[in-house]
Motif scaffolding. Sequence first.
Motif, short mmCIF file in Angstrom:
data_model
loop_
_atom_site.label_atom_id
_atom_site.label_comp_id
_atom_site.label_asym_id
_atom_site.label_seq_id
_atom_site.Cartn_x
_atom_site.Cartn_y
_atom_site.Cartn_z
N HIS A 189 0.37 11.18 -5.65
CA HIS A 189 0.85 11.38 -7.74
C HIS A 189 1.73 10.99 -7.73
CE1 HIS A 189 -2.70 13.81 -8.25
NE2 HIS A 189 -2.70 15.34 -7.61
N CYS A 190 2.87 10.81 -6.72
CA CYS A 190 4.14 9.92 -6.85
C CYS A 190 3.75 8.49 -6.10
CB CYS A 190 5.11 10.80 -5.72
SG CYS A 190 5.69 12.38 -6.09
N ALA A 191 2.84 8.61 -4.84
CA ALA A 191 2.36 7.54 -5.06
C ALA A 191 1.67 6.19 -5.89
CB ALA A 191 1.35 6.81 -3.85
N GLU A 192 0.52 7.24 -6.89
CA GLU A 192 0.01 7.01 -8.27
C GLU A 192 1.38 6.09 -9.64
OE1 GLU A 192 -4.28 8.59 -9.19
OE2 GLU A 192 -2.35 10.04 -8.69
N TYR A 193 2.03 6.64 -9.01
CA TYR A 193 3.01 6.38 -10.78
C TYR A 193 3.80 5.47 -9.97
CZ TYR A 193 7.76 6.76 -12.65
OH TYR A 193 8.66 6.16 -13.98
N PHE A 194 4.37 5.19 -8.78
CA PHE A 194 5.01 4.63 -8.09
C PHE A 194 3.98 2.10 -7.26
CE2 PHE A 194 8.35 7.13 -7.46
CZ PHE A 194 9.16 6.33 -8.06
N MET A 228 0.05 -7.36 -5.42
CA MET A 228 -0.73 -6.67 -5.50
C MET A 228 0.00 -5.09 -4.71
SD MET A 228 -4.60 -6.72 -2.83
CE MET A 228 -5.75 -5.30 -3.28
N VAL A 229 -0.16 -4.00 -5.77
CA VAL A 229 -0.12 -2.76 -5.06
C VAL A 229 -0.63 -1.39 -5.23
CG1 VAL A 229 2.23 -1.13 -5.54
CG2 VAL A 229 2.55 -3.38 -6.01
N VAL A 230 -1.91 -0.57 -4.17
CA VAL A 230 -2.54 0.39 -4.38
C VAL A 230 -1.73 1.28 -3.74
CG1 VAL A 230 -4.98 0.48 -3.25
CG2 VAL A 230 -4.27 -1.33 -3.73
N PHE A 270 11.83 10.60 -6.03
CA PHE A 270 11.66 9.69 -7.16
C PHE A 270 12.92 9.34 -7.48
CE2 PHE A 270 8.15 11.76 -8.57
CZ PHE A 270 7.16 11.18 -9.20
N ILE A 271 13.71 9.72 -7.22
CA ILE A 271 15.61 9.33 -7.94
C ILE A 271 15.63 7.37 -6.89
CG2 ILE A 271 17.95 9.17 -8.03
CD1 ILE A 271 17.49 12.29 -8.21
N PHE A 272 15.19 8.09 -5.86
CA PHE A 272 15.31 6.67 -4.79
C PHE A 272 14.66 5.24 -4.86
CE2 PHE A 272 14.06 4.48 -0.97
CZ PHE A 272 15.52 3.95 -0.54
N MET A 304 0.45 -1.16 0.16
CA MET A 304 0.22 -0.11 0.46
C MET A 304 1.09 1.00 0.10
SD MET A 304 -3.78 -1.45 0.45
CE MET A 304 -4.28 0.20 0.76
N LEU A 305 0.58 1.89 -0.61
CA LEU A 305 1.29 3.37 -1.20
C LEU A 305 0.59 4.33 -0.37
CD1 LEU A 305 3.32 2.45 -4.61
CD2 LEU A 305 3.92 1.99 -2.10
N LEU A 306 0.98 5.31 0.41
CA LEU A 306 0.22 6.61 1.38
C LEU A 306 0.55 7.81 0.76
CD1 LEU A 306 -2.20 8.03 2.39
CD2 LEU A 306 -0.57 7.17 4.25
N GLY A 307 -0.08 8.15 0.09
CA GLY A 307 0.88 9.67 -0.04
C GLY A 307 -0.39 10.99 -0.24
N TYR A 308 -0.37 12.49 0.70
CA TYR A 308 -1.49 13.37 0.48
C TYR A 308 -0.53 14.62 -0.70
CZ TYR A 308 -2.57 11.19 5.98
OH TYR A 308 -3.06 10.39 6.21
N GLY A 309 -1.54 15.24 -0.85
CA GLY A 309 -1.09 16.39 -1.87
C GLY A 309 -0.35 15.40 -2.92
N PRO A 310 0.45 16.16 -3.28
CA PRO A 310 2.04 15.83 -4.28
C PRO A 310 2.00 14.50 -4.16
CG PRO A 310 2.44 17.76 -3.55
CD PRO A 310 0.72 17.50 -2.81
N SER A 311 2.48 14.30 -3.28
CA SER A 311 2.94 12.61 -2.23
C SER A 311 2.81 11.77 -2.59
CB SER A 311 3.09 12.65 -1.06
OG SER A 311 4.26 13.64 -0.72
#
Length: 235
Positions: free
Chosen positions: A117-122, A133-135, A220-222, A108-115
């Motif tokens: 959208h980073c989670a969506e990409y990853f 399974m990745v959400v 993103f780099i990491f 599970m990738l949790l992010g608020y605001g712009p983070s």
Amino acid sequence: MIRIDFDALNPLERKIHATLKAESEGVEAIPIAEAARLCSCSPSKISKFSKKLGFNSYRQYLDFLYDRVAPEVVQTSELARLAHFIEGFDNSKVDALVELIGTHDKLMLLGYGPSFHCAEYFEYRLKTCTGKMVVAVADELLATSMTDENTLLLVLTVTGSFKPFDDVYHDTVEKGGEMALIVEEYNPDLIERYGKVFCLTDQVQCSELQPFEKNRTVLFIFLEEVVRKLMRPPR
């Protein structure tokens, strides 16, 4: 990069931390020789303990213990900050996160605001290279509602100061899952509150920027390095 992991400590090392934390409440400084005396061990053991916990040195551990801003934390130009990050890139942190991901069936990738959208990409990137399974989610209630004992919750954040993660952390642990924070900027307030914290830099972006205005380049780099490692065929 700084990766703080209290879960990596054995009972003796946890006792060392508890002893030094208690001592720090009554004195302004604890030299390493005094720390060794208090903990009935050698100075080299104290130094190894500090590094095992995730700090570069005992001095940096003391900065955390006394809730001080580490002297390494500086504000600089963005290109210089990125160059500093790349120059000191520590692949062992990538290996640690890859190993952690490998022990769970669901991410599970949790992010608020712009983070978020980073989670969506990853979400997409990790799906293609792990088959798990990745959400990606932008809400902690949704995250915990989907969490079980096979879940690794990765929280993506720049400063860790926009919103607390206490509730989602405790709910995840209660359900048998595991949570790790991936924080771009060093934030000592987060380190002891959560089990696993990956602090990616010891520098900060412009202080005039709000968290939602800061870029996520280091994240993103990491994480791209994590994906690259996951894509390697097993030996």
